[in-house]
Every structure is written in structure tokens, then in C-alpha cells.
Design an enzyme around this catalytic site. Sequence first.
Site, PDB file in Angstrom:
ATOM      1  CG  ASP A 448      54.410  -6.204 -92.425  1.00 15.69           C
ATOM      2  OD1 ASP A 448      54.290  -5.608 -93.521  1.00 15.69           O
ATOM      3  OD2 ASP A 448      53.846  -5.819 -91.387  1.00 15.69           O
ATOM      4  CD  GLU A 449      51.647  -8.630 -89.117  1.00 12.30           C
ATOM      5  OE1 GLU A 449      51.625  -9.108 -87.999  1.00 12.30           O
ATOM      6  OE2 GLU A 449      51.183  -7.498 -89.383  1.00 12.30           O
ATOM      7  CE1 TYR A 542      58.649  -4.151 -84.043  1.00 10.61           C
ATOM      8  CE2 TYR A 542      56.374  -4.883 -83.892  1.00 10.61           C
ATOM      9  CZ  TYR A 542      57.525  -4.701 -84.629  1.00 10.61           C
ATOM     10  OH  TYR A 542      57.542  -5.069 -85.949  1.00 10.61           O
TER      11      TYR A 542
HETATM   12  C1  ACM Z   1      55.188  -5.879 -88.173  1.00 16.48           C
HETATM   13  O1  ACM Z   1      55.175  -5.673 -86.956  1.00 16.48           O
HETATM   14  N1  ACM Z   1      54.134  -6.395 -88.765  1.00 16.48           N
HETATM   15  C2  ACM Z   1      56.353  -5.571 -88.988  1.00 16.48           C
END
Ligand code: ACM
Length: 639
Positions: A448-449, A542
Site C-alpha cells: 500500500d501507499e 477502520y
Molecule cells: C492502508 O490503510 N494504508 C492499508
Amino acid sequence: MASAPYRLEASWSAEGGEHGAFTFTFTNLSQAPLSGFKLAYTSLYRVIIPEACDNAVFLRRNANFHQYAPPEGLVLAPGESWRFTVSGIHRPARHCTDGAKSAYITLEDGTHADVAVSDLLLSGRVSEPPPVLLPQGKLDLPFALQPWPAKIDAVPGEGFPVVLYAAEGAELEERRAISEVTALLHRLIPSAHAPFSLVADPQGRILHLSKEEGLGTEAYRLRFEANAVHLAYGGAAGRQYGLTSLAQLLEGARARPQTFRFPTSGTIEDSPRYGWRGCHLDVSRQFFPVEDVNRLLDIMAWLKLNTFHWHLTDDEAWRLEIKAYPTLTTTGVLRGPDEPLLPQLGNGAASVGGFYAQDDVRAIVAHAAALSIEVVPEIDIPGHNAATLVALPDLVDGQEAPDSYHSVQGYPNNALNPAIEATYSFLEAVIDEMVTLFPSDYIHIGGDEVAHGAWMASPLAKALMEKEGISGTFALQSYFLKRVKAMLDQRGKKLAGWNEVAHGGGVAPENSLLMAWENPKVGIALAEEGYDVVMTPGQAYYLDMVQAEAFQEPGASWAGTVPPAHTYAYEAEGDFPETLKHRMKGVQACIWTEHFLSRGYFNRLVFPRLPAIAEAAWTPKAQKNWERFAAIVPLCPQL
Ligand code: ACM
């Protein structure tokens, strides 16, 4: 912290800069005048225009770490304050946890002292208090079951048995399972009465267990009679879940007899909606000792969750002992004023560390396995590796300009470089050690990211792009991840990753499972590309997100506001076309811990949303009922 002889207060006003301004007030509560010091604080609301401050001198910033000096010659007598404003922040504050998470001062002699911090106050507008998020709820049936079973047709009894005791002839494995679930309840609720006994008791009720071909391994069926309970199960997990349901029913009836009862007749037929019922924990931003991880596993088992996604590495620390690379868990975990990794996210004057020795990992994996939970470990690569690169500087392209790109969290040059061969020998060694520790089918490799523009200033990366005939950050990322996937293939492991793994060409979808976190639509797009998908969208799942709009509500807010009622009602397979539903393997809660500075904070944000996701993972849509959930969830044990 409360006894620190200095305090830093902060308020935020929408005026004063494009994204408003912080006003900081630092007070000397010590007995002595203070001068010649520097003040550091950590805040997720980063300063990106250093010179935009008043009555202070900006010294440096690294990710969330900020350091300022007071005006030349300032002397604070005991009780006096220094006030300064900081206006070049990268986004407007929205909640009381958006200010300083921690602070310390560095004195003239180079020593450091903690500074107490307060919640961010809102200036110039009404700061709304947090609302009540959980209604009292309402029960149609007085049973303390959570997640609610797929089918229940049971009649509440007047009293309840003192224990359920194993029928003579119960197999050794069945007796052991009874003992395990009894121990689980005692760990979760130490004051609880034992629900089961291996010894017949005249005031108890007999419990007959039988394995039944044709029931799925996680399925079970309960039949209640006035003098007996029958539990049929498909496999070890189903047996555990059936016993857990009985323990919940009994404990509920005993703890809240006005509200909950134990059935005297009828049946429960139960099996999960989804195969992947996950909970993730980020142990990089904050360290959780083995006992806390084990307790979270206990809570997961109580909620019939079966997958623990253990986020072991990130920019802030690498927490998994790797024998071949010991500096990962020495240099790569210690954050402190005089360490290579600076204080972040709540750290103050003292250095903090914490990692899992391989024996710790074995103990946690064994604890999970005994509760029918698989541990899926994550090493987050290639992005999110600031700590790794501090611990292993040989993995940096020395010719790459420093600060040539920044991650969304503000770390400069934080991605493992795909053009350095040592990156791959490092990962081979790490994965070799991981496969000996984790029996899971999957290893999660993050993905990710990675920042746009990553590696574009690296001469080695440029040469690799030329050689491979590819261009751009995400083509390089795909090149890198394909090589990592080959390492997993060779070791008989499947690849799990975040949704960006699919960028720039992705990896082969076979034996790959991606987690849709950025938004729900991404999950459908991944399924169309042939990937198996687990739904964990930030907007619903989340658990670091705020639960209400109010300024005094704590938490992160980049994915919006996530009230428990929304988390509960959210249907992850909502818009999945019928033809792609088979790719949707399940759902997962994510506990990102940038804000999680205390157990109280953990419990406030994780509950009741974790049990809400557990019910979404287990209970068929038609049986979900928010009011019933709300009435039962106060019984759920917390960390
Ligand atoms: C993420 O929240 N960067 C997977």
C-alpha cells in the site's frame, strides 16, 4: 505524563492559514526558571510550511515529529507561559485528537524532559461534545449470543443449570475442547462462573457432543431439552463455536438474569456467512505486548472471528525478530530523542521500543491455533519502510537525492528500492524465517501507499527501468511484487496484500488475495481483475476512524465518520455482481494505531465496532438487527 513539570496546550482556529492555525501554549510548572530549551511535539497534523509560525523558530520535522525553539533569550519563570502559533499545517483539524499527541523539551545540557499535553481545543467555533453512539437496544429473544446465529428457534427457560457437564463417553478431544472454552471464558471474564464441567453434577445439565458428517467444519447445531443439551459439530472449529455459544448463553443468563435466559427447548443451527472473518492489528505505530495480543485473540474467538492479520512492520518500527538481520529489532524499533528514529505518535523524552522475539511469535501463533484462529503476518513492502531503511542503510541507493519523494504520512524516501539486488536477498531471508514461524496459507506483503514518484530520483531504479523496458513508480512496484510473489510461490505460500498491489500491472491473480481498503468500489474492480478479495473499506471497517462528527469525538477522519450503527449496517458484498460474489472471501476489521495511546482509547474506538464487524462476518443479512446487537454488545469483553 500528568506529573510532568511542563504542559503544552493547543487550540486550533480556522483562521490564520489555508488550513487554519494551531496556537500552542507551553507553561513552566516547575520550581525553576527555564531558558535555552527546544520544544518537540508529535502531531498527525503536520507542518508543511515551516516558516509559517509566529513567536517561535522552526527547527526540524520528520513525519509527525516537530521541533521548535522559543524566541532568542526567552526565560520562563515558574508559572509563566510561552505562546506561539503554527499555521502551515497540511489539513484543517476536525477532532480533539488532531493536536499534539506528546511533547518533550531538550534542555541546554542536552537532557530531555517530558511535557504533558492536552486534547486539542477548538477556538472561534462551538466544540460539540461527543454524542451517545449506542442505543439501549431491544431484544425479541432474551439470549446473549453475539454474533447472532444463522437460525434460532429456542424457548427461554426460567432458571439455568449451574454447569453443563460432559456426558460419559465424551471423547478426549471433546473434553479438551470443553476445558479450552472454560479457560477462554475465565481469561475474558475472570469473575465468571465456569459454564462447563467434566464431572456430572446433580444441579447441572448433561451435554452430549457428537461429530456429524455433513456439517461444515465451522458449523454446529444445538438442541435444548429440559434436562439435556445436544451439540452436533462438523469440525474442531464448529465444536468450539457451539461451546462458545453455550458459554455466552449461560454467562448472559447468570450476569444479567433480568434480561437474558438460557433455552429450555428448541434449536440453534449455525454456520458462518463468510470464510474470512478477520481482525487486523497495527503493532508498528504502537507496540502491544504478547499478553495484549493474546487477549485480543481471546476476544476474537469469543466473537467467532478466525483470521488475525498481524501488521508487524511499518515506517515507525519493524517488530518481528529476524535472526539474519538483528538490527531490524534494535535500531529498527527504538524511537527516542537521541535515536536514529525520532519520537512519533505519542512518544516523549524516553526512548521506546518493543518487538516480538521468535519465541513470542510461536506462543502467539499457538494461542491463536488453539482458538481456531489463523495468524496472517504482514511485512509491509515496498512502501512504509522508513524504520527498515534506518536499520539497514545498505538497502538505500546512495545516489538517490534525499527527500526526493514523501509518503502520505510524510516520510521521505521510505520505500524499499526494487533496483537493489540486496533488497531481494533481504526479503528471501525474511520470508524464509517467516515460513518457519507462521503456518498460514497466506503471507501479507502490504503493497500500500507507495508514494507517487517514488524511486524516480534513483539512478539504480532508472537503469532498471531502462533494462526492463518499463517506466514509472507503479511499473517498478509491479516488477518488485512479482519477484516477491515468486518467492512465496517457491515456498508454497499465497500472497495477500492491500488493494494497490494491483497497480502498474499487479501480480498474477492466482493464489493472490487483496484487501479493498480505499473504498468499497475498489473491491469490485479487483474481483473483476480476477483477484480474491477481502472487504475492509476504511469508510466502515477502520476502527481508528472517529465515530461522530463532533469535535470532541476522538479519532482519525480521513475516511470520514464511522458510527457503530454504520459499521453494523454496512453490507460489504452490497454491489458485488452475482457473478463475482464468489471472489469476495469475507470481511475484516482494521485497527490502525496511530492514535491508540492507551487501553482506554483502544476500548473506546474498538468497541462496539469490532463485535459489529464480527456479526457482519457471521450472521446472514436477513438476521442482522442493530437494536438487538446494541442490547447484547455491552456484555462483550474488552482489552
Ligand atoms: C492502508 O490503510 N494504508 C492499508
